[in-house]
Design an enzyme around this catalytic site. Structure first.
Site, mmCIF file in Angstrom:
data_model
loop_
_atom_site.group_PDB
_atom_site.id
_atom_site.type_symbol
_atom_site.label_atom_id
_atom_site.label_comp_id
_atom_site.label_asym_id
_atom_site.label_seq_id
_atom_site.Cartn_x
_atom_site.Cartn_y
_atom_site.Cartn_z
ATOM 1 N N CYS A 118 0.813 -1.213 0.000
ATOM 2 C CA CYS A 118 0.000 0.000 0.000
ATOM 3 C C CYS A 118 0.847 1.264 0.000
ATOM 4 O O CYS A 118 0.319 2.362 -0.153
ATOM 5 C CB CYS A 118 -0.944 -0.008 1.198
ATOM 6 S SG CYS A 118 -2.228 -1.288 1.081
ATOM 7 N N HIS A 261 -2.539 6.971 3.536
ATOM 8 C CA HIS A 261 -3.143 5.745 3.023
ATOM 9 C C HIS A 261 -4.473 5.495 3.720
ATOM 10 O O HIS A 261 -4.563 5.524 4.949
ATOM 11 C CB HIS A 261 -2.196 4.568 3.235
ATOM 12 C CG HIS A 261 -2.824 3.245 2.965
ATOM 13 N ND1 HIS A 261 -3.514 2.969 1.803
ATOM 14 C CD2 HIS A 261 -2.869 2.106 3.707
ATOM 15 C CE1 HIS A 261 -3.956 1.729 1.844
ATOM 16 N NE2 HIS A 261 -3.584 1.187 2.992
ATOM 17 N N ASN A 291 -10.655 0.989 1.272
ATOM 18 C CA ASN A 291 -9.199 0.921 1.126
ATOM 19 C C ASN A 291 -8.880 0.420 -0.276
ATOM 20 O O ASN A 291 -9.099 -0.756 -0.574
ATOM 21 C CB ASN A 291 -8.629 -0.018 2.193
ATOM 22 C CG ASN A 291 -7.124 -0.192 2.112
ATOM 23 O OD1 ASN A 291 -6.485 0.184 1.136
ATOM 24 N ND2 ASN A 291 -6.545 -0.789 3.137
#
Length: 344
Positions: A118, A261, A291
């Site tokens: 990520c 993030h 996400n």
């Protein structure tokens, strides 16, 4: 490790942003069905109200749509190189970046994939920035795209509640290191001793070798130790943002916005508290998109720029933490830049 981008005069400048999310919206009600938990529980624990799921589209497809938007926003037809950050590649071989470049009309420019979980977009910014600052390239298209739904266990509704599919992209151009939009110094790091905290164990060389030797089967689905990662992510991103701001000659109090993030709203809230940010300075888009893996930061940036939440002159920090473990942060003064967003 902290690293300044070499070259005092030449900088890598954000010239255009693009994002694309698939049209299919999966609400919490649809996801939960007849389960005893529902929308209220998911919103309270994760912060997600809905997510986008790709039907018939793959990682490269989403990346092309976002890349096209970024090129249009920058007012250019192509870039000198293309980098694709993803943790959900369409194939183990070849990488998807050359296909993205070809479909966008960039021809035979250098193109390669980057896999840093990520944190892939932050690592991609570091790599692309160095390519420009070194003088080797005058422009780079960085695309972050993930179809994470393809790597989720269909019987694990909690993972499905967290993740969504999407892509974001940025055009970086050569410019002055001191002008608005120029990326600041980078703070990048990793801890491979904790690689098993977030992983897709099946599909790679290790699993194949063991399967051939002992007939073992390895799961093709993503798994993570959520509680452990959550605690580490808050502290890790806080420390990384603080270091990046210091390298830029700023304090955390100087920041007008932080784009982190989009892992979990609790992580975002915890990070804001750990940094001591004033209300409204932690950007969030997780409620609508979930996400989206490596794509979460550029999707957030494009949406915030298009909405006017990010305004010229604002001091902004970007940060991410994820599989690897890997983390990264950088800073910039937000420029007068266009963003093309495509909500399918």
């Amino acid at each position: 490790m902290t690293a300044r981008v070499p070259g005092a005069g030449r900088g890598a400048v954000v010239a255009g942003l693009g994002s694309y999310v698939p049209p299919r919206v999966v609400t919490n009600a649809e996801l939960c069905g007849n389960r005893p938990v529902g929308d209220e529980w998911i919103r309270a624990r994760i912060g997600v109200g809905s997510r986008r799921v790709a039907d018939g589209e793959a990682t490269v497809d989403l990346g092309v749509r976002a890349g096209r938007g970024a090129l249009a926003a920058a007012g250019v037809a192509r870039c000198d190189a293309v980098v694709l950050a993803t943790i959900s590649p369409d194939r183990l071989l070849p990488g998807g970046a050359p296909e993205v470049a070809a479909r966008l009309g960039c021809g035979t420019v250098p193109a390669f994939d980057l896999a840093s979980g990520c944190s892939g977009f932050l690592y991609g910014l570091g790599v692309a920035s160095s390519m420009i600052v070194s003088g080797a390239f005058d422009s780079v298209l960085l695309v972050a795209s993930d179809v994470f739904s393809a790597f989720l266990d269909p019987d694990d509704w909690l993972m499905a509640a967290i993740f969504g599919d999407g892509a974001g992209a940025v055009v970086l151009r050569a410019g002055d290191a001191d002008e608005p939009g120029a990326l600041g110094p980078f703070d990048l790091g990793s801890d491979g001793a904790q690689a098993d905290l977030l992983e897709v164990p099946g599909g790679g060389a290790r699993a194949r070798k063991r399967a051939l030797a002992a007939g073992e089967e390895f799961s093709p689905y993503f798994r993570m130790d959520g509680p452990v990662v959550r605690k580490q992510a808050i502290v890790g991103m806080c420390d990384s943002v603080t270091r990046a701001a210091h390298l830029a000659g700023w304090s955390v109090d100087d920041l007008d916005a932080v784009a982190a993030h989009q892992a979990n709203q609790r992580i975002l809230d915890g990070l804001a508290a750990e940094l001591g940010l004033r209300p409204g300075r932690m950007l969030s888009g997780i409620e609508a998109y979930g996400n989206t893996g490596a794509a979460s930061v550029p999707v957030l940036l494009a949406q915030a720029a298009a909405a006017g939440t990010l305004r010229p002159g604002m001091r902004v920090a970007l940060t991410a933490y994820g599989a690897g473990l890997a983390w990264g942060s950088t800073t910039l003064v937000w420029p007068d830049v266009r963003a093309v967003t495509d909500d399918g």
